[in-house]
Design an enzyme around this catalytic site. Structure first.
Site, PDB file in Angstrom:
ATOM      1  N   HIS A 291      83.768 -21.260  26.420  1.00 26.24           N
ATOM      2  CA  HIS A 291      83.193 -21.601  27.661  1.00 26.24           C
ATOM      3  C   HIS A 291      84.560 -21.168  28.996  1.00 26.24           C
ATOM      4  O   HIS A 291      85.611 -20.537  28.471  1.00 26.24           O
ATOM      5  CB  HIS A 291      83.317 -23.971  27.590  1.00 26.24           C
ATOM      6  CG  HIS A 291      82.155 -23.968  26.669  1.00 26.24           C
ATOM      7  ND1 HIS A 291      80.484 -23.340  27.574  1.00 26.24           N
ATOM      8  CD2 HIS A 291      81.746 -24.429  25.460  1.00 26.24           C
ATOM      9  CE1 HIS A 291      79.743 -24.182  26.676  1.00 26.24           C
ATOM     10  NE2 HIS A 291      80.532 -24.009  25.252  1.00 26.24           N
TER      11      HIS A 291
ATOM     12  N   CYS B 159      77.743 -20.067  24.040  1.00 34.23           N
ATOM     13  CA  CYS B 159      77.973 -21.045  23.543  1.00 34.23           C
ATOM     14  C   CYS B 159      76.014 -21.679  22.239  1.00 34.23           C
ATOM     15  O   CYS B 159      75.366 -20.758  22.128  1.00 34.23           O
ATOM     16  CB  CYS B 159      77.704 -22.312  23.593  1.00 34.23           C
ATOM     17  SG  CYS B 159      78.439 -23.672  22.092  1.00 34.23           S
TER      18      CYS B 159
END
Length: 452
Positions: free
Chosen positions: A394, A307
Site C-alpha cells: 500500500h 493487496c
C-alpha cells in the site's frame, strides 16, 4: 495538529475508537486508522498504536474485525457492540495517559456524532471518553453539508448538563461565500447555545486522503485526452487512498466505479484492497466484472491488483484461517494465496527492482501469503504478457520518482514526479493557515502556553 506543531508545540493526535477500513502501519508494528497516521504526519512525528488504541474494521453489515493497540483481538458483533466495547475503556485511557506523558498537547478526535442517545451507554469514543478523561470539548459542524446550526444546537440540547458544560466552543467548517452572510446566524447561535463560536473555516480545496469513502473522486469521469484509470469499488474496498497520488497527476483521470458497464473507457483498471476478499471476489463474479475485465485485457488494457485485489486476480485463495471460504480467483496472475490467522504488518522503505532500481516506500497489511517473484519487487507477480500486475504494498505511488517510472512503463509519460507527501503537507499548511486566521486568538493562546 499542524498549527500547533508549526508553533513549536510538542503535539500528538488521539482517537480513542475509529471505525474504518483505511488503515496504516505504525512505527511500533501495529495498525491504526489512516486518519491518525495523517494527523501524526501533521505533527511531524511517527504514528504509534497509542494514537488510535481501538480500530474497528467492518467486514459485513453486522460484523467487524477488532484491532486493539494495533493487533487483531477478535470480532465485534453489531448486536453486542455497546456491551463489548465498554471493557476497552481502560485500554483507551492507558494509551491516552501514555501520550499525555510524552507530549505537551494531545488533540482528541471523536467519532461520528457526540450526541447519539442510542450509543451513549458504554461510549468510549465521544462524550463518554471526555467525561472520564476530563477533557474540554470543541464541537465542529460542517456547513457544506447543510443544517449546521440545527446540528450544533441539537447536539448541545441532547447532551447531559455535565457534558454540555464541558463544551467550550463551536467551530463552523467548510463555508463557501461571503462571511458577512453568517453574521446574524452566528449571533443567534451564541445567544441560543451560550457557547462561543470560535471561528468559521472556509471551504478549502485540500489534497488529503479520505478516511472512509473516496468522496473526492465520486463525481470524476473519463476524459479522452487523459490516461484513464478505473478503480472497482467493491463493497469491502479498503485503503483506497493508494490511488490518490495517481489522481493528483494532471494528465490522469481517476474514477471509482460500481458497475461493470462503467469500466470503459479505461487504460488501466485497479482492483484495490479488500477487507473481505472472498465476498468481494464473489461480488465481482456475480456482477459481470470478470467478462468485462477479460475483454479489457483482450484489447490490450492493463490491470493492477493491490493487496486483496492482487489475491483476487490470482489462481486460488485457500482460506481455513480467516474467512473460512476457499475460492478460485480470476486466474490472470500466476500466484496462489494461503490465508493465515496472523496478519502481516510492516513498513516498507527500500530499493525497488522493477521498473528499475530506485527508492520506494509503503506498507503492508494482509492476512494472505502468496508466491512472489522478487525480481519484480515491489510487485509480487505479473502475467506473461505484462498486462496484469499485483502488489501487496500500500502507498506504493507516494514516491514521485517511482510513480513516474511505473506510469511510463504502462504507457503514460507525463507524470510530474512530485512526492505525494509534499502535496499532503502543503494542504495541511493551507488548513493551518486558515485556522490561524479564523479562530479567535485568545482561544488558541492556551495551547501554546500550557501543557494539556
Amino acid at each position: 495538529c499542524r498549527l500547533l506543531a508549526r508553533n513549536g508545540v510538542k503535539v500528538a493526535p488521539f482517537k480513542p475508537q475509529n471505525m474504518s477500513n483505511n488503515a496504516a502501519v505504525t512505527i511500533d508494528g501495529g495498525e491504526i486508522g489512516r486518519a491518525q497516521a495523517l494527523q501524526a504526519l501533521a505533527c511531524g512525528i511517527e504514528a504509534t498504536v497509542d494514537m488510535n488504541p481501538v480500530l474497528i474494521k467492518p467486514e459485513a453489515d453486522h460484523q467487524a474485525q477488532l484491532i486493539v493497540r494495533g493487533k487483531v483481538t477478535g470480532r465485534l458483533q453489531a448486536k453486542r457492540f455497546r456491551q463489548d466495547r465498554i471493557v476497552l475503556l481502560d485500554t483507551v485511557l492507558e494509551s491516552f495517559e501514555t501520550l499525555k506523558s510524552e507530549y505537551d498537547v494531545v488533540i482528541v478526535e471523536g467519532a461520528g456524532s457526540p450526541a447519539e442517545p442510542n450509543l451513549r451507554e458504554g461510549d468510549i469514543a465521544n462524550m463518554g471518553f471526555a467525561e472520564v478523561a476530563d477533557v474540554p470539548v470543541w464541537l465542529v459542524g460542517d456547513i457544506n453539508r447543510g443544517g449546521v446550526f440545527a446540528a450544533l444546537k441539537g447536539s448541545l440540547d441532547i447532551l447531559s448538563d455535565s457534558e454540555r458544560n464541558r463544551v467550550q466552543a463551536l467551530i463552523i467548517n467548510g463555508f463557501r461565500g461571503s462571511r458577512s452572510l453568517l453574521d446574524d446566524a452566528l449571533i443567534w447561535m451564541e445567544k441560543e447555545s451560550g457557547k462561543i463560536v470560535a471561528g468559521v473555516i472556509p471551504w478549502l480545496n485540500l489534497d488529503l486522503p479520505e478516511e472512509d469513502s473516496p468522496f473526492r473522486h465520486a463525481l470524476s469521469s473519463a476524459e479522452p485526452t487523459k490516461f484513464n484509470i478505473a478503480v472497482i469499488a467493491y463493497p469491502r474496498m479498503s485503503n483506497h487512498d493508494d490511488i490518490d497520488p495517481l489522481a493528483a497527476e494532471s494528465g490522469v483521470a481517476v474514477r471509482f466505479i460500481r458497475t461493470a458497464d462503467e469500466l470503459q473507457p479505461a487504460d488501466m483498471i485497479v482492483l484495490p484492497g479488500s477487507k473481505h476478499v472472498s465476498s468481494d471476489l464473489q461480488w465481482l463474479k456475480e456482477h459481470g466484472f470478470a467478462e468485462v475485465l477479460e475483454k479489457h485485457l483482450r484489447y490490450g488494457g492493463k490491470v493492477l491488483g493491490i493487496c486483496g485485489g492482487m489475491q483476487i486476480l490470482g489462481q486460488m485463495i485457500k482460506d481455513d484461517a480467516v474467512e473460512g471460504t476457499s475460492m478460485k480467483g480470476l486466474g490472470w496472475l500466476p500466484l496462489s494465496t494461503q490465508m493465515q490467522s496472523e496478519k502481516t504488518l510492516r513498513k516498507v522503505d527500500c530499493m525497488a527492482n522493477y521498473p528499475s532500481k530506485m527508492r520506494m516506500t509503503g506498507y503492508e497489511i494482509h492476512h494472505g501469503v502468496s508466491n512472489s517473484d522478487e525480481s519484480l519487487f515491489p510487485f509480487a507477480q505479473c502475467s506473461k504478457d505484462k498486462q496484469v500486475w499485483g502488489t501487496y504494498v500500500h502507498g506504493l505511488f507516494e514516491q514521485g520518482v517511482f510513480r513516474r517510472a511505473w506510469l511510463e512503463s504502462v504507457g503514460f509519460s507525463e507524470s510530474d514526479g512530485v512526492n505525494q507527501q509534499e502535496r499532503t503537507l502543503a494542504s495541511l499548511d493551507l488548513l493551518a493557515d486558515a485556522l490561524e486566521k479564523e479562530i479567535s486568538p485568545h482561544l488558541l493562546s492556551g495551547f501554546f502556553m500550557e501543557k494539556t
